[in-house]
Design a protein around this motif. Sequence first.
Motif, PDB file in Angstrom:
ATOM      1  N   GLN A 163       0.829  -1.208   0.000  1.00 31.72           N
ATOM      2  CA  GLN A 163       0.000   0.000   0.000  1.00 31.72           C
ATOM      3  C   GLN A 163       0.864   1.259   0.000  1.00 31.72           C
ATOM      4  O   GLN A 163       0.641   2.173  -0.804  1.00 31.72           O
ATOM      5  CB  GLN A 163      -0.903  -0.021   1.230  1.00 31.72           C
ATOM      6  N   ILE A 164       1.848   1.318   0.877  1.00 31.07           N
ATOM      7  CA  ILE A 164       2.715   2.487   0.970  1.00 31.07           C
ATOM      8  C   ILE A 164       3.551   2.644  -0.293  1.00 31.07           C
ATOM      9  O   ILE A 164       3.729   3.757  -0.811  1.00 31.07           O
ATOM     10  CB  ILE A 164       3.625   2.392   2.208  1.00 31.07           C
ATOM     11  N   PHE A 165       4.062   1.528  -0.822  1.00 31.31           N
ATOM     12  CA  PHE A 165       4.883   1.573  -2.035  1.00 31.31           C
ATOM     13  C   PHE A 165       4.094   2.154  -3.203  1.00 31.31           C
ATOM     14  O   PHE A 165       4.583   3.041  -3.920  1.00 31.31           O
ATOM     15  CB  PHE A 165       5.376   0.168  -2.388  1.00 31.31           C
ATOM     16  N   VAL A 166       2.882   1.674  -3.399  1.00 29.46           N
ATOM     17  CA  VAL A 166       2.035   2.163  -4.496  1.00 29.46           C
ATOM     18  C   VAL A 166       1.736   3.646  -4.321  1.00 29.46           C
ATOM     19  O   VAL A 166       1.779   4.423  -5.288  1.00 29.46           O
ATOM     20  CB  VAL A 166       0.719   1.361  -4.563  1.00 29.46           C
ATOM     21  N   LYS A 167       1.460   4.061  -3.097  1.00 24.74           N
ATOM     22  CA  LYS A 167       1.134   5.468  -2.846  1.00 24.74           C
ATOM     23  C   LYS A 167       2.338   6.372  -3.088  1.00 24.74           C
ATOM     24  O   LYS A 167       2.189   7.504  -3.578  1.00 24.74           O
ATOM     25  CB  LYS A 167       0.614   5.639  -1.416  1.00 24.74           C
ATOM     26  N   ILE A 168       3.530   5.899  -2.767  1.00 29.98           N
ATOM     27  CA  ILE A 168       4.735   6.682  -3.028  1.00 29.98           C
ATOM     28  C   ILE A 168       4.931   6.858  -4.534  1.00 29.98           C
ATOM     29  O   ILE A 168       5.248   7.963  -5.004  1.00 29.98           O
ATOM     30  CB  ILE A 168       5.978   6.010  -2.399  1.00 29.98           C
ATOM     31  N   ILE A 169       4.718   5.799  -5.292  1.00 32.58           N
ATOM     32  CA  ILE A 169       4.838   5.878  -6.753  1.00 32.58           C
ATOM     33  C   ILE A 169       3.819   6.859  -7.311  1.00 32.58           C
ATOM     34  O   ILE A 169       4.141   7.693  -8.180  1.00 32.58           O
ATOM     35  CB  ILE A 169       4.639   4.491  -7.399  1.00 32.58           C
ATOM     36  N   ILE A 170       2.589   6.778  -6.833  1.00 35.72           N
ATOM     37  CA  ILE A 170       1.533   7.697  -7.282  1.00 35.72           C
ATOM     38  C   ILE A 170       1.915   9.133  -6.966  1.00 35.72           C
ATOM     39  O   ILE A 170       1.727  10.045  -7.792  1.00 35.72           O
ATOM     40  CB  ILE A 170       0.185   7.359  -6.614  1.00 35.72           C
ATOM     41  N   SER A 171       2.469   9.370  -5.791  1.00 39.14           N
ATOM     42  CA  SER A 171       2.871  10.722  -5.388  1.00 39.14           C
ATOM     43  C   SER A 171       3.957  11.269  -6.301  1.00 39.14           C
ATOM     44  O   SER A 171       3.909  12.434  -6.720  1.00 39.14           O
ATOM     45  CB  SER A 171       3.371  10.713  -3.940  1.00 39.14           C
ATOM     46  N   ILE A 172       4.936  10.436  -6.629  1.00 36.35           N
ATOM     47  CA  ILE A 172       6.014  10.858  -7.529  1.00 36.35           C
ATOM     48  C   ILE A 172       5.454  11.215  -8.898  1.00 36.35           C
ATOM     49  O   ILE A 172       5.856  12.214  -9.517  1.00 36.35           O
ATOM     50  CB  ILE A 172       7.078   9.742  -7.656  1.00 36.35           C
TER      51      ILE A 172
END
Length: 208
Positions: A163-172
């Motif tokens: 969940q956190i990994f996907v959200k970090i990618i989305i943020s970038i």
Amino acid sequence: KNPDAKNVYANVFLMFGYGMAVLGAMLMLFAPEALMIFTTPEYYDAAWVAGILGYNLIFIGYSYIAIVAISITKNTKPYGIAMLYATILTIILNVLLIPHFGKEGSALATVFAQILVPVYLFYKGQKVFYIPYKFGEVISITVGMLVLVVAVRLVPFENLGTQIFVKIIISIILISIALFIRRHTLKTLIDALKKQKINPDTAIAKNP
């Protein structure tokens, strides 16, 4: 009094809009994780409320920009009227939304009512001191990013790490999109500041 003042205001509004679209989206996206870090389990189910109220602060920021044109005429009456309308709308929406959506309904009522303030101020301000704001572009990028992050929030991830990994990618991706689309506007503002040999903290004071 600067002959290019209107374009400066328009560019600042545009960059603010993109910046707040990204910030609001990230607040909505990482609200659950933020509550896990800074609060106790009793508050974890308030993640949607936290994300929604993040946009309330953004719309308050828009109000400060919207009042620029009105301030030039030294007439702050529209601001008082806007706040009165917003207060009435907040009460009405709370009565309508809370029975159906609970605390999330109250948060939505607050945000929807707050939207009224900058909308009214921009409407009045454009009549007395027209500034070529790109409202459509800012609204589009804000809504587009909001829809994306809400969709991500609704995805049932297998574990917290994913969940956190996907959200970090989305943020970038969101930050990259904003910087790419408005790179020329950002460069224009930075160049203007350099030419005047001032820093962002004193720019407004020297060029009201």
